[in-house]
Motif scaffolding. Structure first.
Motif, mmCIF file in Angstrom:
data_model
loop_
_atom_site.group_PDB
_atom_site.id
_atom_site.type_symbol
_atom_site.label_atom_id
_atom_site.label_comp_id
_atom_site.label_asym_id
_atom_site.label_seq_id
_atom_site.Cartn_x
_atom_site.Cartn_y
_atom_site.Cartn_z
ATOM 1 N N UNK A 113 0.946 -1.271 -0.115
ATOM 2 C CA UNK A 113 0.125 0.016 -0.063
ATOM 3 C C UNK A 113 0.802 1.359 -0.061
ATOM 4 N N UNK A 114 2.034 1.198 0.792
ATOM 5 C CA UNK A 114 2.747 2.475 0.919
ATOM 6 C C UNK A 114 3.761 2.631 -0.483
ATOM 7 N N UNK A 115 4.097 1.404 -0.985
ATOM 8 C CA UNK A 115 4.715 1.463 -2.385
ATOM 9 C C UNK A 115 3.670 2.212 -3.536
ATOM 10 N N UNK A 116 2.533 1.627 -3.522
ATOM 11 C CA UNK A 116 1.383 2.210 -4.426
ATOM 12 C C UNK A 116 1.447 3.677 -4.328
ATOM 13 N N UNK A 117 1.243 3.973 -3.009
ATOM 14 C CA UNK A 117 1.013 5.568 -2.628
ATOM 15 C C UNK A 117 2.328 6.309 -3.277
ATOM 16 N N UNK A 118 3.529 5.742 -2.898
ATOM 17 C CA UNK A 118 4.660 6.668 -3.245
ATOM 18 C C UNK A 118 4.878 6.730 -4.781
ATOM 19 N N UNK A 119 4.442 5.499 -5.569
ATOM 20 C CA UNK A 119 4.673 5.525 -6.989
ATOM 21 C C UNK A 119 3.158 5.788 -7.768
ATOM 22 N N UNK A 120 2.353 6.087 -6.951
ATOM 23 C CA UNK A 120 1.039 6.537 -7.562
ATOM 24 C C UNK A 120 0.456 5.773 -8.624
ATOM 25 N N UNK A 121 0.602 4.248 -8.243
ATOM 26 C CA UNK A 121 0.188 3.304 -8.894
ATOM 27 C C UNK A 121 -0.854 2.549 -8.017
ATOM 28 N N UNK A 122 -1.588 1.414 -8.564
ATOM 29 C CA UNK A 122 -2.419 0.538 -8.013
ATOM 30 C C UNK A 122 -1.780 -0.476 -7.303
ATOM 31 N N UNK A 123 -2.323 -0.991 -6.025
ATOM 32 C CA UNK A 123 -1.787 -1.879 -5.272
ATOM 33 C C UNK A 123 -1.610 -3.507 -6.061
ATOM 34 N N UNK A 124 -2.725 -3.669 -7.046
ATOM 35 C CA UNK A 124 -2.667 -4.563 -8.165
ATOM 36 C C UNK A 124 -1.130 -4.352 -8.714
ATOM 37 N N UNK A 125 -0.820 -3.444 -9.068
ATOM 38 C CA UNK A 125 0.563 -3.197 -10.183
ATOM 39 C C UNK A 125 1.467 -3.540 -9.341
ATOM 40 N N UNK A 126 1.480 -3.020 -8.350
ATOM 41 C CA UNK A 126 2.654 -3.121 -7.088
ATOM 42 C C UNK A 126 2.865 -4.756 -7.075
ATOM 43 N N UNK A 127 1.892 -5.440 -6.935
ATOM 44 C CA UNK A 127 1.728 -6.836 -6.641
ATOM 45 C C UNK A 127 2.526 -7.438 -7.824
ATOM 46 N N UNK A 128 2.050 -6.954 -9.064
ATOM 47 C CA UNK A 128 2.538 -7.447 -10.313
ATOM 48 C C UNK A 128 4.340 -7.170 -10.241
ATOM 49 N N UNK A 129 4.539 -5.947 -10.041
ATOM 50 C CA UNK A 129 5.894 -5.500 -10.296
ATOM 51 C C UNK A 129 6.734 -6.456 -9.078
ATOM 52 N N UNK A 130 6.094 -6.542 -7.805
ATOM 53 C CA UNK A 130 7.028 -7.587 -7.103
ATOM 54 C C UNK A 130 7.225 -9.033 -7.629
#
Length: 144
Positions: A113-130
């Motif tokens: 959630x913090x990463x999503x807010x910092x990068x201004x992307x969705x949590x789903x996109x963060x999960x895909x990135x990780x």
């Protein structure tokens, strides 16, 4: 290499690294144009050198902002720099956003959630990135 670096010692070290990279290969490559091949390998070694220098400079700048009592010893710094270089190589080729998300999670301990807010992307996109970065690291380590 000397013309690009301006230092005989560094260029000799990189020339050595170039030949070591060639000698460390499992099988000898079939080379039609030896000079062009060697030039290409040397350029890649030089690019890796510049990337490593940039990473080291960023690390030293980060250390400069820390209180003196929290600065690691010279041996710890060397180990940390080597580890950072290995991580950088493992993540090589990934898009910047994927690298940033992975580093935020692994090095800074940020939640998705913090990463999503910092990068201004969705949590789903963060999960895909990780998942993408983790997969790249896993398979790169499995090959090595």
């Amino acid at each position: 290499m000397h013309r690009k670096l301006g230092c005989w010692h560094r260029s000799a070290d990189l020339a050595h690294d170039t030949f070591m990279r060639l000698l460390a290969r499992e099988e000898a490559p079939s080379i039609l144009e030896p000079r062009a091949f060697l030039t290409t390998v040397a350029q890649r070694v030089l690019a890796n050198h510049w990337r490593r220098d940039k990473l080291e400079q960023a690390y030293l700048e980060a250390l400069a902002s820390r209180p003196p009592e929290l600065v690691p010893s010279a041996e710890e710094r060397a180990i940390l720099l080597e580890t950072l270089q290995e991580i950088s190589e493992l993540l090589d080729g990934l898009p910047v956003a994927v690298k940033r998300a992975f580093l935020m999670a692994q090095l800074e301990g940020m939640s998705q959630t913090e990463i999503a807010a910092a990068l201004k992307i969705s949590v789903t996109t963060v999960k895909r990135h990780l998942v993408r970065a983790g997969t790249q690291c896993y398979f790169a380590m499995a090959v090595a």
